[in-house]
Design a protein around this motif. Structure first.
Motif, short mmCIF file in Angstrom:
data_model
loop_
_atom_site.label_atom_id
_atom_site.label_comp_id
_atom_site.label_asym_id
_atom_site.label_seq_id
_atom_site.Cartn_x
_atom_site.Cartn_y
_atom_site.Cartn_z
N THR A 517 0.22 -1.01 -0.20
CA THR A 517 -0.22 -0.39 0.19
C THR A 517 1.48 1.43 0.30
N ASN A 518 2.27 1.28 0.14
CA ASN A 518 2.86 2.34 0.09
C ASN A 518 2.76 2.51 -1.34
N ALA A 519 2.50 2.45 -3.06
CA ALA A 519 3.06 3.46 -3.50
C ALA A 519 1.29 4.18 -3.33
N PRO A 520 -0.26 3.26 -3.65
CA PRO A 520 -1.45 4.09 -3.28
C PRO A 520 -0.96 4.90 -2.53
N THR A 521 -0.76 5.13 -1.47
CA THR A 521 -0.57 5.82 -0.42
C THR A 521 -0.35 7.49 -0.78
N MET A 522 1.13 6.98 -1.56
CA MET A 522 1.44 7.99 -1.83
C MET A 522 1.49 9.44 -3.21
N MET A 523 0.32 7.75 -4.55
CA MET A 523 -0.13 8.86 -5.42
C MET A 523 -1.62 9.30 -4.40
N VAL A 524 -2.41 8.61 -3.54
CA VAL A 524 -3.08 9.53 -3.19
C VAL A 524 -2.55 10.97 -2.76
N ALA A 525 -1.57 11.06 -1.88
CA ALA A 525 -1.27 12.55 -1.29
C ALA A 525 -0.86 13.61 -2.78
N HIS A 526 -0.13 12.88 -3.73
CA HIS A 526 0.44 13.21 -5.44
C HIS A 526 -0.93 13.82 -5.40
N ARG A 527 -2.32 13.26 -5.76
CA ARG A 527 -3.37 14.04 -6.37
C ARG A 527 -4.23 15.14 -5.52
N ALA A 528 -3.81 14.76 -3.94
CA ALA A 528 -4.27 15.78 -2.98
C ALA A 528 -3.28 16.89 -3.27
N ALA A 529 -2.24 16.85 -3.30
CA ALA A 529 -1.71 18.39 -3.22
C ALA A 529 -2.50 18.90 -5.07
N GLU A 530 -2.61 18.38 -6.39
CA GLU A 530 -3.15 19.07 -6.86
C GLU A 530 -4.93 19.49 -6.69
N MET A 531 -5.26 19.08 -5.83
CA MET A 531 -6.60 19.32 -5.46
C MET A 531 -6.67 20.98 -4.27
N VAL A 532 -5.36 20.54 -3.33
CA VAL A 532 -5.24 21.53 -2.63
C VAL A 532 -5.49 22.42 -3.11
N LEU A 533 -3.99 22.88 -4.06
CA LEU A 533 -3.75 24.14 -5.16
C LEU A 533 -4.61 24.58 -6.30
N ASP A 534 -5.23 24.15 -6.50
CA ASP A 534 -6.13 23.91 -7.08
C ASP A 534 -7.47 25.13 -6.27
N ASP A 535 -7.68 24.27 -4.78
CA ASP A 535 -8.91 25.36 -4.30
C ASP A 535 -7.86 26.87 -3.60
N ALA A 536 -6.93 26.88 -3.34
CA ALA A 536 -6.49 27.63 -3.22
C ALA A 536 -6.49 29.08 -4.17
N ARG A 537 -6.03 28.09 -5.39
CA ARG A 537 -6.40 29.00 -6.04
C ARG A 537 -8.06 30.00 -6.70
#
Length: 539
Positions: A517-537
């Motif tokens: 599960t390490n790989a999908p956990t890091m993938m979730v964080a990669h995509r979460a960062a996109e969402m956080v930054l999108d919302d910040a804009r």
């Protein structure tokens, strides 16, 4: 009161990825909080050091589950990383993305936007894939190494046996053809562990807008109305409060993230009141839907040398250490799990539903549950193991006290469904079929009891209940979904009913992925960062 734009709770697999991606533009200040120490131990950097960190009191939380009825009342050992990099700093290094249907199932179960196409794009952006000849594909921060040129020669019998058993071969379980016998890819770079901390957090810390604080325990998240606003820390006997200007990102893992929510007043109301915690939201799914992989090892004595012969004697350890020092190659540069793959337990299985491991080393004489890899059995030996890939049983993780330092109440509820029990039998029968192949029959001198080759279905299940253990993949305790009546966070990982707080770690998985599960956990964080930054804009 100190203020940061983003406060990340936990410098584990997810938190490290978030720190790098949220700080890259230089626009936002990022504070990362970690209970454990920096990842400077040589046992963290050395790939085979996994055997030492497995019980390390400073680097590992060393949790235990409650007695589990499905495992004949046994309590299981649950190691989790207590160090910068989290469990990516102490795990067995396998990089397994998961299978396409895992993520399509997420989307179908209410996690809109988390299907395989979206996950695949994120994986490709994260990875630099390094072939055995040194050629590279991709340019992501994380190095994923093909070590097929370094695995032990005895593994050839595994691949021959799989072919003789009529099972497919697979060049890479992260590729287009994911089913079949393969050499596992591992997260190493130049023979050193390439954890989330090394790949993501270390570059981020070179920026002036990123701060890491270690040795601090987060005790609760503070809310102002319906908005998460502050984080309370304990440093020794001192309490400190920090404020997030934009968001708090809870990345404490599937064991601790639900407990922090509960300590902060969000969880099952009856549980919170029993511990004297004011209820902000009656959220019964916080801590629920716990899923994990269970596996069992079958040990065999071999009639040709294995890693035992290299790592047991002093001179063998010295030779391996010299080779590693000179070339960063050899057994010290590898995972204990050298090969295996994903397979169907029965011909009727619509998808691969078993993960198999074949390790050219054995440690059957060490205390139960330990991983004494530099002191293996005093005879040539190897292990074959299986884990059902998609268990259907569900457990819970909750606080055991209002004291944030009290151990968690982990109740896995293993093998609670008939489907799970049937899949265990199918997995054991699959391994039995492999071990009866001519290639592996020729390799075996004798079995270390119990002899899998002599077990029928009922005996396979009984033995599994007696000896299996977690493969350290807990997920689901803050699951994501569109419906707040069935989930804890929405598909953008925002806590239902509140602002300013997202959960970003394996706890949000709607269902467990088929492999490590390490790989999908890091993938979730990669995509979460996109969402956080999108919302910040937009704010």
């Amino acid at each position: 009161m100190a203020v940061s734009d983003y406060i990340i709770i936990g410098a584990g697999s997810a938190g490290c990825v978030l720190a790098e991606r949220l700080s890259a533009s230089g626009r936002y200040s990022v504070l990362v909080l970690e209970a454990g120490p920096r990842d400077r131990s040589p046992w963290v950097r050395l790939p085979l050091g996994y055997g030492k960190t497995f019980f390390h009191p400073r680097l590992n939380w060393r949790y235990r589950s409650a007695p589990d009825p499905g495992l004949n009342g046994r309590s299981d050992y649950w190691p989790r990383g207590r160090v910068v990099g989290g469990s990516s700093s102490i795990n067995a290094l396998i990089w397994a993305r998961g299978l396409p249907h895992d993520f399509d199932d997420w989307a179908a179960d209410g996690a809109e936007g988390w299907d395989w196409d979206a996950a695949r794009r994120a994986f490709e952006a994260m990875e630099t894939r390094v072939a055995a000849d040194g050629s590279r594909d991709g340019s992501g921060p994380l190095h994923v190494q093909d070590v097929s040129d370094q695995i032990h020669p005895v593994t050839r019998h595994f691949f021959d046996g799989m072919a003789q058993a009529g099972l497919p071969a697979c060049p890479d379980c992260n590729g287009a053809r994911f089913e079949g016998a393969t050499t596992y890819r591992i997260t190493t770079r130049s023979g050193l562990r390439h954890s989330a901390a090394r790949a993501y957090l270390a570059p981020a810390l070179r920026r002036s807008n990123v701060t890491l604080r270690t040795g601090v325990t987060v005790t609760r998240i503070g809310f102002e109305g319906r908005r998460a606003a502050t984080v309370e820390l304990r440093i020794g006997d001192r309490i400190e409060t920090l404020r997030a200007g934009r968001e708090i990102l809870l990345c404490a893992g599937a064991v601790t993230s639900p407990r922090l929510l509960q300590l902060s007043g969000i969880g099952p109301a009856e549980l919170l009141r029993a511990h004297g915690i004011e209820v902000l939201a009656d959220a019964p799914h916080v801590g629920g839907q716990l899923q994990d992989h269970l596996a069992v090892n079958y040990y065999f004595k071999a009639n040709e040398p294995t890693l035992n012969d290299q790592l047991r004697p002093f001179w063998g350890k010295a030779r391996a250490a010299i080779r590693y020092a000179l070339s960063r190659r050899g057994p010290l540069a590898l995972s204990v799990n050298q090969c295996g793959g994903f397979f169907r337990g029965t011909a009727e299985s619509p998808q691969p539903d078993q993960q198999i491991y074949f390790n050219p080393v054995s440690y059957s004489t060490t205390p139960t549950g330990r991983r004494d890899l530099v002191r293996p059995d005093p005879f040539p030996g190897f292990i074959i193991s299986f884990q059902p890939a998609r268990p259907t049983s569900r457990g819970r993780i909750d606080i055991s006290s209002a004291d944030p330092l009290a151990p968690p109440d982990i109740r896995p509820n293993s093998l609670a469904t008939e489907a799970d029990r049937e899949t265990v039998i199918a997995g054991g029968q699959l391994c039995r079929r492999i071990m009866r192949s001519p290639a592996l029959t020729a390799l075996v001198e004798s079995a270390v009891d119990p002899d899998l080759r002599a077990l029928d279905g009922a005996a396979i299940l009984d033995d599994f209940r007696d000896r299996c253990g977690t493969v350290f993949h807990p997920v689901g305790t803050c699951r994501m979904g569109a419906d707040p009546r069935r989930s804890v966070v929405d598909p953008r990982l925002r806590l239902h009913g509140f602002d300013g707080l997202r959960v970003v770690d394996a706890s949000v998985f709607p269902s467990i992925t088929s492999g490590n599960t390490n790989a999908p956990t890091m993938m979730v964080a990669h995509r979460a960062a996109e969402m956080v930054l999108d919302d910040a804009r937009t704010t």
